[in-house]
Write a protein that holds these residues in place. Structure first.
Motif, PDB file in Angstrom:
ATOM      1  N   ASP A   1       0.951  -1.351  -0.249  1.00 52.36           N
ATOM      2  CA  ASP A   1      -0.009  -0.546   0.641  1.00 52.36           C
ATOM      3  C   ASP A   1       0.784   1.046   0.205  1.00 52.36           C
ATOM      4  O   ASP A   1       2.295   0.917   0.793  1.00 52.36           O
ATOM      5  CB  ASP A   1      -1.146  -0.365   1.114  1.00 52.36           C
ATOM      6  CG  ASP A   1      -1.952   1.236   1.141  1.00 52.36           C
ATOM      7  OD1 ASP A   1      -2.026   1.479  -0.526  1.00 52.36           O
ATOM      8  OD2 ASP A   1      -3.184   0.877   1.472  1.00 52.36           O
TER       9      ASP A   1
ATOM     10  N   GLN B   1       3.637   6.989  14.918  1.00 47.30           N
ATOM     11  CA  GLN B   1       2.174   7.211  14.068  1.00 47.30           C
ATOM     12  C   GLN B   1       2.205   6.959  13.066  1.00 47.30           C
ATOM     13  O   GLN B   1       1.235   5.848  12.243  1.00 47.30           O
ATOM     14  CB  GLN B   1       2.300   8.888  14.020  1.00 47.30           C
ATOM     15  CG  GLN B   1       1.307   9.320  15.296  1.00 47.30           C
ATOM     16  CD  GLN B   1       1.729  11.342  15.024  1.00 47.30           C
ATOM     17  OE1 GLN B   1       2.426  11.725  14.524  1.00 47.30           O
ATOM     18  NE2 GLN B   1       0.790  11.507  15.735  1.00 47.30           N
TER      19      GLN B   1
ATOM     20  N   GLU C   1       4.159   3.566  11.977  1.00 51.97           N
ATOM     21  CA  GLU C   1       4.061   2.809  12.437  1.00 51.97           C
ATOM     22  C   GLU C   1       2.555   2.057  12.533  1.00 51.97           C
ATOM     23  O   GLU C   1       2.009   0.904  12.131  1.00 51.97           O
ATOM     24  CB  GLU C   1       4.432   2.278  13.481  1.00 51.97           C
ATOM     25  CG  GLU C   1       4.662   0.420  13.968  1.00 51.97           C
ATOM     26  CD  GLU C   1       5.689   0.232  15.323  1.00 51.97           C
ATOM     27  OE1 GLU C   1       6.520   1.224  14.988  1.00 51.97           O
ATOM     28  OE2 GLU C   1       5.056  -0.877  15.963  1.00 51.97           O
ATOM     29  N   ALA C   2       1.665   3.050  13.575  1.00 48.16           N
ATOM     30  CA  ALA C   2       0.295   2.932  12.813  1.00 48.16           C
ATOM     31  C   ALA C   2      -0.974   3.047  12.321  1.00 48.16           C
ATOM     32  O   ALA C   2      -1.321   2.129  12.158  1.00 48.16           O
ATOM     33  CB  ALA C   2      -0.315   4.165  14.124  1.00 48.16           C
ATOM     34  N   LEU C   3      -0.510   4.040  11.030  1.00 51.53           N
ATOM     35  CA  LEU C   3      -0.885   4.383  10.031  1.00 51.53           C
ATOM     36  C   LEU C   3      -0.255   3.444   9.036  1.00 51.53           C
ATOM     37  O   LEU C   3      -1.559   2.428   8.538  1.00 51.53           O
ATOM     38  CB  LEU C   3      -0.117   5.072  10.222  1.00 51.53           C
ATOM     39  CG  LEU C   3      -0.963   7.038  10.107  1.00 51.53           C
ATOM     40  CD1 LEU C   3      -0.111   7.709  10.077  1.00 51.53           C
ATOM     41  CD2 LEU C   3      -2.274   7.006   9.656  1.00 51.53           C
TER      42      LEU C   3
ATOM     43  N   LEU D   1       0.750  -0.295  10.212  1.00 52.43           N
ATOM     44  CA  LEU D   1      -0.388  -1.626  10.960  1.00 52.43           C
ATOM     45  C   LEU D   1      -2.046  -1.198  10.177  1.00 52.43           C
ATOM     46  O   LEU D   1      -2.492  -2.183  10.191  1.00 52.43           O
ATOM     47  CB  LEU D   1      -0.102  -1.518  11.504  1.00 52.43           C
ATOM     48  CG  LEU D   1       1.278  -1.744  12.345  1.00 52.43           C
ATOM     49  CD1 LEU D   1       1.231  -1.569  13.897  1.00 52.43           C
ATOM     50  CD2 LEU D   1       0.910  -3.284  12.049  1.00 52.43           C
ATOM     51  N   ALA D   2      -2.512   0.332  10.088  1.00 54.22           N
ATOM     52  CA  ALA D   2      -3.924  -0.081   9.820  1.00 54.22           C
ATOM     53  C   ALA D   2      -3.863   0.114   8.501  1.00 54.22           C
ATOM     54  O   ALA D   2      -4.851  -0.025   7.968  1.00 54.22           O
ATOM     55  CB  ALA D   2      -4.247   1.273  10.318  1.00 54.22           C
ATOM     56  N   ALA D   3      -3.284   0.478   7.613  1.00 49.56           N
ATOM     57  CA  ALA D   3      -3.438   0.859   5.962  1.00 49.56           C
ATOM     58  C   ALA D   3      -4.189  -0.212   5.911  1.00 49.56           C
ATOM     59  O   ALA D   3      -3.935  -1.997   5.475  1.00 49.56           O
ATOM     60  CB  ALA D   3      -1.845   0.665   6.036  1.00 49.56           C
ATOM     61  N   GLU D   4      -5.103  -0.387   4.868  1.00 49.19           N
ATOM     62  CA  GLU D   4      -6.150  -0.816   4.082  1.00 49.19           C
ATOM     63  C   GLU D   4      -5.602  -2.110   2.871  1.00 49.19           C
ATOM     64  O   GLU D   4      -6.309  -3.024   3.238  1.00 49.19           O
ATOM     65  CB  GLU D   4      -6.778  -0.072   3.600  1.00 49.19           C
ATOM     66  CG  GLU D   4      -8.267  -0.846   2.847  1.00 49.19           C
ATOM     67  CD  GLU D   4      -8.860   0.215   1.769  1.00 49.19           C
ATOM     68  OE1 GLU D   4      -8.907   1.211   2.154  1.00 49.19           O
ATOM     69  OE2 GLU D   4     -10.290   0.272   0.681  1.00 49.19           O
TER      70      GLU D   4
ATOM     71  N   GLN E   1      -4.295  -5.277   4.915  1.00 51.02           N
ATOM     72  CA  GLN E   1      -4.913  -6.148   5.668  1.00 51.02           C
ATOM     73  C   GLN E   1      -4.657  -7.985   5.399  1.00 51.02           C
ATOM     74  O   GLN E   1      -4.568  -8.141   5.978  1.00 51.02           O
ATOM     75  CB  GLN E   1      -6.355  -5.194   6.183  1.00 51.02           C
ATOM     76  CG  GLN E   1      -5.939  -4.348   6.620  1.00 51.02           C
ATOM     77  CD  GLN E   1      -5.395  -4.292   7.501  1.00 51.02           C
ATOM     78  OE1 GLN E   1      -5.395  -4.979   8.514  1.00 51.02           O
ATOM     79  NE2 GLN E   1      -4.010  -3.485   8.127  1.00 51.02           N
TER      80      GLN E   1
END
Length: 904
Positions: A856, A868, A870-872, A874-877, A880
């Motif tokens: 992504d 932040q 890292e968090a973004l 891990l949440a990347a669509e 997933q």
RNA sequence: GCCCGCGUGGCGGAAUUGGCAGACGCGCUAGAUUCAGGUUCUAGUGAGUAACAUCGUACAGGUUCAAGUCCUGUCGCGGGCACCA
């Protein structure tokens, strides 16, 4: 259409003239206006820092310019224009290396004087070069065949002739400082001694004679036993010839390579040609004679393995040591070897030949009697002309020993036990190397070398030595179209003759007029035909050889400094201003360097011109005539341009591209641009006419960025109707009404400054192809701007100007007229600088990888912290699916670059 | 044989310190403009797939979270030297 107009303008204005210290800068000259020197005499201190950018000047052949010539010339022209704009005082000259064989052969065939042929060729070359819009300072044009030029070639020869190499100071010095040996007291004794020490001397040694060309050649001009020019057979034959003592400078020519900025491959070529090797000389006594034979070896550590010796067939001791029983065989072999041409010698190199002389020598370390052979695999011109043969650890000796059934004794153990010791030539450990006074056994090669060298030296049996492959330069040719030597042969009381330099006041020494340019019937050079030129009063004769073509090209870069000077090859002030290092202009490129700042040319001169010129320059440096030890600080080789079939361009293949045709079709700007867009300058690359079309389209897009669509369409229609009055219509083309004198939008400024940055940096690094691609990106963008800020467009024209100066000048002038402003000199308007602040965005694209694979791409604000990010990530669509059901083992965050999630 | 340099789409070539392979251009495909051709413009274009997946920088290994890039070996191409002891 617009190109000749600007070429005329530049010529009339003398836009690219460079000024020497002391010259007055005309009051209207744009260089003077920029630097506050208009109407004033320029002093070295007042002139801006120099930039000397040099092309290898061409031999003006009858065939005209080749597409290879403009490649280097375009590169240097772009940089010359770039540096002028940056505020440097640019010296960018051009000239003609016009002595040479083709004009002479044409003269032999037709009787037309080479001067006539040469002039016609120069005229054609100059026309072609001029039509490409290069910014040369033509007031400094040189022609090596001009008397005002070769007068100084002869003068330099005289300086060389009157010098010797002092081994103590390691410098060339005037011959008057030469010390004489004690037993050398009378002039009759001193003269031959002195003559044997000069840097220019006469030798009777065997030379490379090319019967087809009717002349001798230098080693550098012989390739695989054939002449470099024409590929004719070359044979060795003894002749009386002029030599230049380049070998005295071998060490300096080698070590000074470390002080200059040349490509590694080119330096390597020069290093190989100079061919330095360290080793030792060892004396072998002959059994039953008082004589000794001295050999050179790079592997003194293998001395215990020497099982025989080999002399070159020409070695001076061969006659003395040959036994009666072997005499016939030896003499037969000598005759046979002497009759072989260089070509035969190399072709048959695989099969070893040789004869035993009947003599034996004593190996100094172990007292063994070893046979002495002669063989032509030992060269008379390298080392001492004799070797000790260690067949176990030298490939050639190994072959020879096997063929003639000579003993092979191991003295080196390879480091790897599996390697066969027979024919092992690398380093290892010494074995079987013990004698009555000395043992090397167990020592690694390097130590063994040291130990035995010390031992040999302490016994007076040998010493450490350095040898070079480089040979002295054979400097005379049997030709008409070259510089006559400023030398005459004077009679002595005993009827012999000796040479003497003519007085400097007699220079230039012109060649005689001849009707026939062939050598004489008895094989003398063509100059010998002119009896009244050769024979001087008092039974004095002129030298009839001429100098090789290299003579003129050895120093032409110095004549450009002060090309019209009649008192000296260049004035001291001019030489020191243009050839000395100086301080940089902050933010505007590198500081001026010692010597020529940048020299561009083909690699074909790697061991010819470039070695010879360095050699002459060092002599002139030692004698105090120039201020730097090296002539060319930075050198770049342009790559070869191949035909569109990927083969070398040649008439027989029919793949030759004629620059005139390209110019006719697409114009100089497109031609220049394409030559640079093809690929990196130093790379070999094939020509592709469709590629020219591509850059031509780019120039068309640039044109359409500026002009009004409607008037452009009218212009094209008018041209279709009557092309002959195209320029009348052209003047009616209006600029686009979208151009306005307004500040640019942020996006526009960003596009502009990105290309300023890219073009500037790429020019510094000579990456012309990527600089052009940056301008293409800008033009593609600007074409779609609804409102076009004039300032941004003007700046873009400055970027374009070095590459395609005609179009840039034309649009620059129209743009200023359109705005109702005076037109400043494009050449001397300061180079734009980019504003990093305009390039910064407030967010960037963040690639998200899972296990190293891109999944992504997110857009994130600049100030996002690593946590932040890292968090973004891990949440990347799109990431997933690849994370589901897996354990995240590690997350690697590279700020501003990417995030990699490791799962397992 | 030895010494340098280089291997990336159909082609020329881009890719700071290892960090989104294929920038820019050519060619090609489709469309628009055009009577037509050319020009110009728009979109697409590494392979593969319906789309994903997957594969992909000469080949084979290795190091690394990550390799066109670093390491080892092999092959191919270009250049230089070539019996230099």
């Amino acid at each position: 259409m617009i190109e000749p107009r600007w070429q005329d303008r530049w010529e009339a204005e003398q836009t690219f003239k460079a000024f020497n210290p002391g010259q007055v800068v005309p009051s209207t000259h744009p260089f003077g206006l920029r630097h506050g020197l208009a109407g004033q005499p320029a002093t070295a201190a007042a002139l801006p820092p120099k930039f000397y950018i040099l092309d290898m000047f061409p031999y003006p052949s009858g065939a005209g310019l080749h597409v290879g010539h403009p490649e280097g010339y375009t590169a240097t022209d772009i940089l010359a224009r770039f540096r002028r704009s940056q505020g440097r005082h640019v010296l960018h000259p051009m000239g003609w290396d016009a002595f040479g064989l083709p004009a002479e052969q044409y003269a032999i065939k037709t009787g037309q004087h080479p001067r006539v042929t040469t002039n016609a060729n120069i005229t054609n070359f100059k026309r072609q070069i001029r039509s490409l819009g290069f910014s040369y300072d033509w007031s400094r044009e040189v022609d090596t065949t001009d008397t005002g030029y070769f007068r100084w070639t002869q003068w330099i020869f005289l300086q060389i002739y009157h010098s010797w190499f002092n081994p103590v100071t390691q410098r060339a010095e005037h011959i008057s400082t030469l010390p004489y040996p004690a037993d050398c007291t009378t002039e009759a004794q001193r003269r031959p001694y002195r003559d044997s020490k000069r840097l220019a001397y006469v030798s009777e040694a065997p030379v490379n004679w090319c019967p087809e060309l009717g002349t001798v050649l230098a080693n550098e001009e012989v390739i695989d036993g054939k002449s470099e020019v024409g590929g004719f057979a070359v044979i060795r034959r003894p002749m009386r010839q002029w030599m230049l003592r380049i070998t005295a400078f071998a060490e300096r020519l080698l070590t000074d390579l470390d002080t200059i900025d040349w490509s590694d491959s080119l330096k390597e070529m020069q290093r190989n040609w100079i061919g330095r090797s360290e080793g030792a000389e060892v004396d072998f006594t002959l059994d039953g004679h008082g004589e000794r034979i001295r050999v050179f070896t790079t592997r003194p550590d293998t001395l215990f393995g020497a099982t025989y010796m080999v002399l070159s067939p020409e070695h001076r001791l061969v006659k003395q040591i040959t036994t009666d029983a072997q005499r016939e065989a030896v003499e037969k072999y000598q005759t046979w070897a002497a009759g072989r041409s260089d070509l035969e010698r190399t072709e048959l190199a695989k099969e070893k030949t040789g004869v035993w002389t009947g003599a034996f020598a004593i190996n100094p370390v172990n007292g063994q009697r070893i046979p002495v052979w002669i063989a032509d695999y030992v060269l008379s011109t390298y080392g001492t002309g004799a070797i000790m043969a260690v067949p176990a650890h030298d490939e050639r000796d190994f072959e020879f020993a096997r063929k003639f059934d000579l003993p092979i004794v191991q003295v080196v153990q390879p480091p790897d036990a599996k390697t066969d010791w027979q024919g092992f030539c690398d380093e290892g450990t010494a074995v079987n190397s013990s004698g009555p006074d000395l043992s090397l056994d167990g020592l690694p090669t390097l130590e063994a070398k040291r130990t035995i060298s010390t031992w040999l030296e302490s016994r007076g049996l040998g010493k450490k030595t350095v040898n070079f492959k480089l040979r002295d330069w054979l400097f005379s040719r049997q030709r008409y179209w070259g510089e006559p030597f400023p030398i005459q042969w004077e009679p002595a009381a005993d009827g012999s003759r000796h040479h003497a330099g003519i007085a400097e006041s007699e220079l230039p020494l012109l060649p005689p007029a001849l009707d026939d340019y062939k050598p004489t019937a008895d094989g003398q050079p063509p100059l010998a035909r002119a009896a009244d030129w050769v024979n001087l009063p008092g039974n004095v004769l002129r030298e009839t050889n001429t100098m090789p073509q290299w003579a003129g090209s050895c120093w032409y870069y110095l004549r450009y400094l002060d090309a019209r000077n009649g008192e000296a090859f260049a004035s001291k002030e001019a030489e020191s201003y243009w050839m000395s290092a100086a301080a940089a202009i902050p933010g505007n490129g590198p500081a001026p360097t010692p010597g020529v700042d940048l020299y561009v040319g083909g690699t074909e001169h790697a061991v010819l011109h470039l070695l010879y010129a360095r050699f002459w320059h060092k002599i002139l440096f030692d004698l105090g005539h120039v201020s730097t030890p090296e002539p060319f600080y930075k050198l770049v080789n342009q790559g070869l341009i191949l035909g569109s079939d990927g083969q070398k361009m040649s008439k027989s293949r029919g793949n030759v591209v004629n620059p005139d045709d390209v110019l006719q079709e697409y114009g100089a700007d497109a031609f220049r641009l394409y030559e640079m867009f093809m690929g990196p300058l130093s790379e070999t690359k094939p020509w592709n006419t469709q590629g020219v079309e591509g850059v031509y389209r780019f120039l068309g897009r640039v044109w359409r960025v500026f002009v009004d669509e409607k008037s452009e369409a009218e212009f094209e229609q008018a041209c279709a109707v009557d092309p002959s009055i195209g320029d009348q219509h052209l003047s009616k083309v209006k600029l686009s009404p979208a151009i306005a004198d307004v500040p640019g939008e942020p996006a526009q400024l960003k596009a502009l400054h990105a290309s300023i940055k890219k073009v500037t940096e790429d020019l510094e690094g000579m990456r012309f192809n990527t600089a052009i691609s940056a301008m293409m990106i800008f033009a593609n963008d600007a074409l779609n701007w609804p409102v076009k800020p004039a300032g941004a467009l003007a700046t873009f024209l400055q970027l374009l100007a070095p590459f395609s100066p005609h179009l840039a000048e034309e649009l620059w002038e129209r743009l200023h007229n359109h705005l109702g402003k005076p037109v400043p000199s494009l050449t001397y308007t300061p180079w734009p600088t980019f504003d990093p602040a305009l390039l910064v965005e407030d967010s960037y694209e963040l690639p998200v990888q899972v296990n190293g694979k891109l999944r992504d791409v997110l857009r994130v604000p600049n100030e996002t912290t690593n946590a932040q990010l890292e968090a973004l990530a891990l949440a990347a669509e799109k990431a997933q699916p690849f994370l589901a059901g897996k354990t995240v083992r590690k997350v690697i965050v590279v700020p501003k670059r990417m995030v990699n999630i490791v799962v397992g």
